[in-house]
Design a protein around this motif. Structure first.
Motif, PDB file in Angstrom:
ATOM      1  N   MET A  59       8.778  11.585 -13.669  1.00 23.73           N
ATOM      2  CA  MET A  59       8.399  10.761 -12.677  1.00 23.73           C
ATOM      3  C   MET A  59       8.749  11.373 -11.280  1.00 23.73           C
ATOM      4  N   LYS A  60       9.649  12.178 -11.094  1.00 24.86           N
ATOM      5  CA  LYS A  60      10.159  12.687  -9.849  1.00 24.86           C
ATOM      6  C   LYS A  60       8.902  13.614  -9.524  1.00 24.86           C
ATOM      7  N   GLN A  61       8.507  14.507 -10.487  1.00 24.42           N
ATOM      8  CA  GLN A  61       7.366  15.255 -10.130  1.00 24.42           C
ATOM      9  C   GLN A  61       6.142  14.696  -9.726  1.00 24.42           C
ATOM     10  N   HIS A  62       5.927  13.579 -10.401  1.00 27.38           N
ATOM     11  CA  HIS A  62       4.636  12.830  -9.972  1.00 27.38           C
ATOM     12  C   HIS A  62       4.711  12.273  -8.583  1.00 27.38           C
ATOM     13  N   VAL A  63       5.642  11.495  -8.181  1.00 26.65           N
ATOM     14  CA  VAL A  63       5.949  10.879  -7.097  1.00 26.65           C
ATOM     15  C   VAL A  63       5.907  11.836  -5.884  1.00 26.65           C
ATOM     16  N   GLU A  64       6.637  12.942  -6.172  1.00 25.62           N
ATOM     17  CA  GLU A  64       6.719  14.028  -4.976  1.00 25.62           C
ATOM     18  C   GLU A  64       5.422  14.542  -4.898  1.00 25.62           C
ATOM     19  N   VAL A  65       4.441  14.765  -5.819  1.00 28.21           N
ATOM     20  CA  VAL A  65       3.053  15.248  -5.614  1.00 28.21           C
ATOM     21  C   VAL A  65       2.158  14.261  -4.727  1.00 28.21           C
ATOM     22  N   LYS A  66       2.478  12.959  -4.999  1.00 32.08           N
ATOM     23  CA  LYS A  66       1.650  12.003  -4.271  1.00 32.08           C
ATOM     24  C   LYS A  66       2.093  11.778  -2.775  1.00 32.08           C
ATOM     25  N   LEU A  67       3.581  12.076  -2.657  1.00 31.89           N
ATOM     26  CA  LEU A  67       3.867  12.102  -1.517  1.00 31.89           C
ATOM     27  C   LEU A  67       3.342  13.265  -0.559  1.00 31.89           C
ATOM     28  N   LEU A  68       3.374  14.448  -0.983  1.00 35.51           N
ATOM     29  CA  LEU A  68       2.735  15.590  -0.495  1.00 35.51           C
ATOM     30  C   LEU A  68       1.309  15.484  -0.127  1.00 35.51           C
ATOM     31  N   ASN A  69       0.527  14.536  -0.824  1.00 33.26           N
ATOM     32  CA  ASN A  69      -0.980  14.376  -0.582  1.00 33.26           C
ATOM     33  C   ASN A  69      -1.007  12.984   0.183  1.00 33.26           C
ATOM     34  N   ALA A  70       0.061  12.694   0.687  1.00 38.53           N
ATOM     35  CA  ALA A  70       0.069  11.192   1.532  1.00 38.53           C
ATOM     36  C   ALA A  70      -0.628   9.978   0.970  1.00 38.53           C
ATOM     37  N   MET A  71      -0.244   9.942  -0.372  1.00 34.52           N
ATOM     38  CA  MET A  71      -0.834   8.853  -1.265  1.00 34.52           C
ATOM     39  C   MET A  71       0.363   8.148  -1.832  1.00 34.52           C
ATOM     40  N   VAL A  72       0.067   6.889  -2.202  1.00 33.83           N
ATOM     41  CA  VAL A  72       0.758   5.993  -2.608  1.00 33.83           C
ATOM     42  C   VAL A  72       0.895   6.033  -4.155  1.00 33.83           C
ATOM     43  N   ALA A  73       2.089   6.256  -4.722  1.00 30.48           N
ATOM     44  CA  ALA A  73       2.592   6.803  -6.140  1.00 30.48           C
ATOM     45  C   ALA A  73       2.088   5.425  -7.086  1.00 30.48           C
ATOM     46  N   SER A  74       1.247   5.600  -7.982  1.00 27.43           N
ATOM     47  CA  SER A  74       0.938   4.392  -9.186  1.00 27.43           C
ATOM     48  C   SER A  74       1.607   5.012 -10.620  1.00 27.43           C
ATOM     49  N   CYS A  75       1.518   4.251 -11.325  1.00 26.96           N
ATOM     50  CA  CYS A  75       1.903   4.604 -12.694  1.00 26.96           C
ATOM     51  C   CYS A  75       1.066   5.951 -13.543  1.00 26.96           C
ATOM     52  N   PRO A  76       1.582   6.733 -13.877  1.00 28.50           N
ATOM     53  CA  PRO A  76       0.773   8.099 -14.259  1.00 28.50           C
ATOM     54  C   PRO A  76      -0.068   7.868 -15.491  1.00 28.50           C
ATOM     55  N   HIS A  77       0.202   6.646 -16.254  1.00 28.25           N
ATOM     56  CA  HIS A  77      -0.661   6.321 -17.317  1.00 28.25           C
ATOM     57  C   HIS A  77      -2.134   6.426 -17.092  1.00 28.25           C
ATOM     58  N   GLU A  78      -2.941   6.956 -17.866  1.00 29.09           N
ATOM     59  CA  GLU A  78      -4.524   6.922 -17.626  1.00 29.09           C
ATOM     60  C   GLU A  78      -4.905   5.447 -17.764  1.00 29.09           C
ATOM     61  N   GLY A  79      -5.432   5.077 -16.597  1.00 35.67           N
ATOM     62  CA  GLY A  79      -6.475   4.127 -16.158  1.00 35.67           C
ATOM     63  C   GLY A  79      -5.257   2.932 -15.740  1.00 35.67           C
ATOM     64  N   CYS A  80      -3.950   3.216 -15.649  1.00 38.44           N
ATOM     65  CA  CYS A  80      -3.194   2.229 -15.058  1.00 38.44           C
ATOM     66  C   CYS A  80      -3.092   2.452 -13.932  1.00 38.44           C
ATOM     67  N   ASN A  81      -3.170   1.341 -12.911  1.00 35.72           N
ATOM     68  CA  ASN A  81      -3.205   1.386 -11.341  1.00 35.72           C
ATOM     69  C   ASN A  81      -1.871   0.628 -11.062  1.00 35.72           C
ATOM     70  N   THR A  82      -0.741   0.361 -11.659  1.00 33.41           N
ATOM     71  CA  THR A  82       0.118  -0.326 -11.271  1.00 33.41           C
ATOM     72  C   THR A  82       0.963   0.610 -10.221  1.00 33.41           C
ATOM     73  N   GLU A  83       1.501   0.038  -9.217  1.00 29.59           N
ATOM     74  CA  GLU A  83       2.089   0.608  -8.195  1.00 29.59           C
ATOM     75  C   GLU A  83       3.699   0.856  -8.324  1.00 29.59           C
ATOM     76  N   VAL A  84       4.180   2.287  -8.110  1.00 27.72           N
ATOM     77  CA  VAL A  84       5.314   2.336  -8.382  1.00 27.72           C
ATOM     78  C   VAL A  84       6.448   1.867  -7.294  1.00 27.72           C
ATOM     79  N   THR A  85       7.075   0.893  -7.480  1.00 31.85           N
ATOM     80  CA  THR A  85       7.913   0.403  -6.331  1.00 31.85           C
ATOM     81  C   THR A  85       8.780   1.234  -5.678  1.00 31.85           C
ATOM     82  N   ILE A  86       9.229   1.159  -4.300  1.00 33.70           N
ATOM     83  CA  ILE A  86      10.003   2.211  -3.617  1.00 33.70           C
ATOM     84  C   ILE A  86      11.292   1.825  -4.367  1.00 33.70           C
ATOM     85  N   ASP A  87      11.792   0.719  -4.385  1.00 40.62           N
ATOM     86  CA  ASP A  87      13.429   0.462  -4.548  1.00 40.62           C
ATOM     87  C   ASP A  87      13.544   1.013  -6.158  1.00 40.62           C
ATOM     88  N   SER A  88      12.660   0.981  -7.000  1.00 38.63           N
ATOM     89  CA  SER A  88      12.856   1.670  -8.161  1.00 38.63           C
ATOM     90  C   SER A  88      13.014   3.333  -8.233  1.00 38.63           C
TER      91      SER A  88
END
Length: 258
Positions: A59-88
């Motif tokens: 999850m750390k790698q997934h979120v960091e890659v999204k940040l580097l690409n100026a994107m909001v991180a969502s669940c890495p599960h295929e087809g799932c668009n649930t946003e990963v909350t900042i607090d968590s």
């Protein structure tokens, strides 16, 4: 067959949890569906809303890659668009990255024309005009008329018009008269803008570069103007007599698209 296998794997592997004997007694292990490593259940991250689980490392790698690409991180599960909350994300991310995520989300939620940045370089906190005005009113009743604003982060006062520390005993005109020379950073930006023929939107003050095409500019704040002189466009028509386009610029733009 491969599709059926994937569905079966997602349904079964994601639920695998078993006790393992350790020197400290029994501990639960779980398989991460990204790296397929057997991980201590306490080191597994649950995405709020969809409840998909992955190890902290993935999850750390997934979120960091999204940040580097100026994107909001969502669940890495295929087809799932649930946003990963900042607090968590505080469970596995560096506090500085959590702050970056928070700022990114806030920046995306504020309209371009409503954005205000603290005038103090070491702060530069992002706020909305309504947010900083409401905050300033708690200590200054005439904030709206004066132009003074109190930063919600560093709590120092600045002028929303001049974008400088608040000049308590003088007007904006008097301040500019007594301080005719802009800061070094502003001078460098102005020099570069002149060299590159960049233009500033008179409404939101963002600097714009025309790479190709006509000279009718629509800023991201919605303001329309002439790139040549800065005059406003009204009802899709110019209020100036500048040429709308020139052939070399149009050809250059077409060549870039091909």
């Amino acid at each position: 067959m491969s599709f059926v296998f994937k569905l079966a794997r997602d349904a079964i592997v994601s639920q695998i949890t078993w006790p393992v004997e350790t020197s400290n007694g029994k501990r639960l292990k779980e398989t991460c569906m990204i790296c397929f490593e057997d991980t201590d259940a306490t080191q597994m991250f649950t995405v709020d809303g969809c409840f998909h689980r992955y190890c902290f490392s993935c999850m750390k790698q997934h979120v960091e890659v999204k940040l580097l690409n100026a994107m909001v991180a969502s669940c890495p599960h295929e087809g799932c668009n649930t946003e990963v909350t900042i607090d968590s994300c505080g469970k596995f991310l560096d506090p500085k990255l959590v702050e970056i995520m928070s700022n990114r989300k806030k920046e995306a939620s504020i309209a371009v024309s409503e954005k205000v940045y603290c005038a103090f370089p070491r702060c530069s906190a992002l706020m909305s005009k309504s947010e900083v005005l409401q905050y300033t009113r708690t200590v200054m009743l005439v904030a709206e008329q004066s132009g003074a604003r109190k930063c919600v982060k560093c709590h120092r006062f600045f002028c929303i018009y001049c974008k400088v520390p608040w000049h308590f005993d003088m007007t904006c005109i008097d301040y500019k008269r007594l301080n005719p020379h802009p800061a070094r950073e502003d001078t460098m930006l102005n020099t570069l803008a002149t060299k590159k023929r960049w233009r500033e939107c008179i409404k939101c003050k963002h600097v714009i570069e025309l790479a190709g095409g006509c000279y009718h500019i629509t800023c991201r704040c919605g303001f329309e103007f002439c790139y040549t002189c800065g005059a406003e466009w009204r009802n899709k028509k110019p209020t100036c007599s500048c040429p709308i386009w020139d052939e070399p610029n149009i050809i250059h733009n077409r060549q870039r698209r091909q």
